[in-house]
Write an enzyme that holds these catalytic residues in place. Structure first.
Site, PDB file in Angstrom:
ATOM      1  N   SER A 132       0.856  -1.188   0.000  1.00 36.20           N
ATOM      2  CA  SER A 132       0.000   0.000   0.000  1.00 36.20           C
ATOM      3  C   SER A 132       0.888   1.232   0.000  1.00 36.20           C
ATOM      4  O   SER A 132       2.063   1.168   0.408  1.00 36.20           O
ATOM      5  CB  SER A 132      -0.888  -0.001   1.252  1.00 36.20           C
ATOM      6  OG  SER A 132      -1.500   1.266   1.453  1.00 36.20           O
ATOM      7  N   TYR A 145      -2.080  -0.528  10.380  1.00 33.88           N
ATOM      8  CA  TYR A 145      -2.046  -0.820   8.949  1.00 33.88           C
ATOM      9  C   TYR A 145      -0.713  -0.389   8.345  1.00 33.88           C
ATOM     10  O   TYR A 145      -0.079  -1.143   7.594  1.00 33.88           O
ATOM     11  CB  TYR A 145      -3.200  -0.111   8.249  1.00 33.88           C
ATOM     12  CG  TYR A 145      -3.373  -0.495   6.796  1.00 33.88           C
ATOM     13  CD1 TYR A 145      -3.861  -1.745   6.437  1.00 33.88           C
ATOM     14  CD2 TYR A 145      -3.047   0.404   5.774  1.00 33.88           C
ATOM     15  CE1 TYR A 145      -4.027  -2.099   5.108  1.00 33.88           C
ATOM     16  CE2 TYR A 145      -3.211   0.059   4.447  1.00 33.88           C
ATOM     17  CZ  TYR A 145      -3.696  -1.189   4.113  1.00 33.88           C
ATOM     18  OH  TYR A 145      -3.858  -1.542   2.788  1.00 33.88           O
TER      19      TYR A 145
END
Length: 240
Positions: A132, A145
């Site tokens: 990501s 995350y």
């Protein structure tokens, strides 16, 4: 070509599975949701492709290893399964911490290891880890995350170095916000969507097809000299 896709029942995983099937690959679909996984397999077959649905909880190392132990071949692994539950750092609960570490890091490691063991037999292969843009920056309410995706960036580089002698290439894809079932609840908020778009120089949310295009490129012979890299499909998010 045999391509294994984790998290294949929806979103980016489904998109990758459809794309590789359209290119003539036999696609092995892994996910926990057996019903939805069968739907994706049926969708691929209806389009003339080849697919096998393999219900598997990738957080269970025994299930993952059993799946790969039965495979005769694995030319490409799309290591995609993952999740996110945004919380302020001071309010992160242990259940959320453990879930993201188990799915976003531990399961990706175990899956990549199992796939690589198959690939070393043929002395070639491609592993693509779904990272990501948050693996390159920090962001409020996304400490866990970000931590997991930074881990995947490091894992990708180390794997690329260690597996290169077997002809195995390992890269990561680092997308910005993409319209997927996982992000839809967040992006449904007009304020949140506006805030996100303002941070992306290209001025829009990305699409599944755009990420899939990056994935298929890295898996192709056109990327034969690329390993240990992270391809940012982020609309310029991390360039500022």
């Amino acid at each position: 070509m045999t391509v294994v896709v984790t998290g294949a029942s929806r979103g980016l995983g489904r998109g990758c599975a459809l794309a590789f099937a359209a290119r003539g690959a036999e696609v092995l679909l892994l996910a926990r949701d057996a019903v939805q996984l069968d739907r994706v397999a049926e969708e691929i077959r209806a389009l003339g492709g080849r697919a096998r649905a393999l219900s598997c909880d990738v957080t269970r190392s025994d299930e993952v290893r059993e799946v790969f132990a039965r495979l005769e071949d694995c030319e490409v692994l799309i290591n995609n399964a993952g999740t996110n539950h945004p919380q302020p750092f001071l309010e992160v609960d242990l259940a959320t911490l453990d879930e993201l570490l188990a799915l976003n890091v531990r399961s990706m490691f175990i899956t990549a290891q199992a796939a690589a063991r198959v690939m070393t037999r043929r002395r070639s292969g491609v592993i693509i880890n779904m990272s990501s843009q948050m693996g390159h920056v920090g962001a409020a309410n996304r400490t866990v995350y970000c931590m997991t995706k930074h881990a995947i960036e490091g894992l990708t580089k180390a794997m690329a170095v260690e597996l290169a002698p077997w002809g195995i290439r390992v890269n990561a894809i680092a997308p910005t916000y993409i319209e997927t079932p996982m992000t839809q609840p967040f992006l449904a908020s007009e304020d949140f969507r506006k805030e996100v778009v303002q941070k992306i120089p290209l001025g829009r949310i990305g699409t599944i097809d755009e990420v899939v295009a990056a994935v298929t490129f890295l898996a192709s012979p056109a990327a034969s000299l690329i390993t240990g890299a992270s391809l940012l499909a982020d609309g310029g998010y991390t360039a500022q």
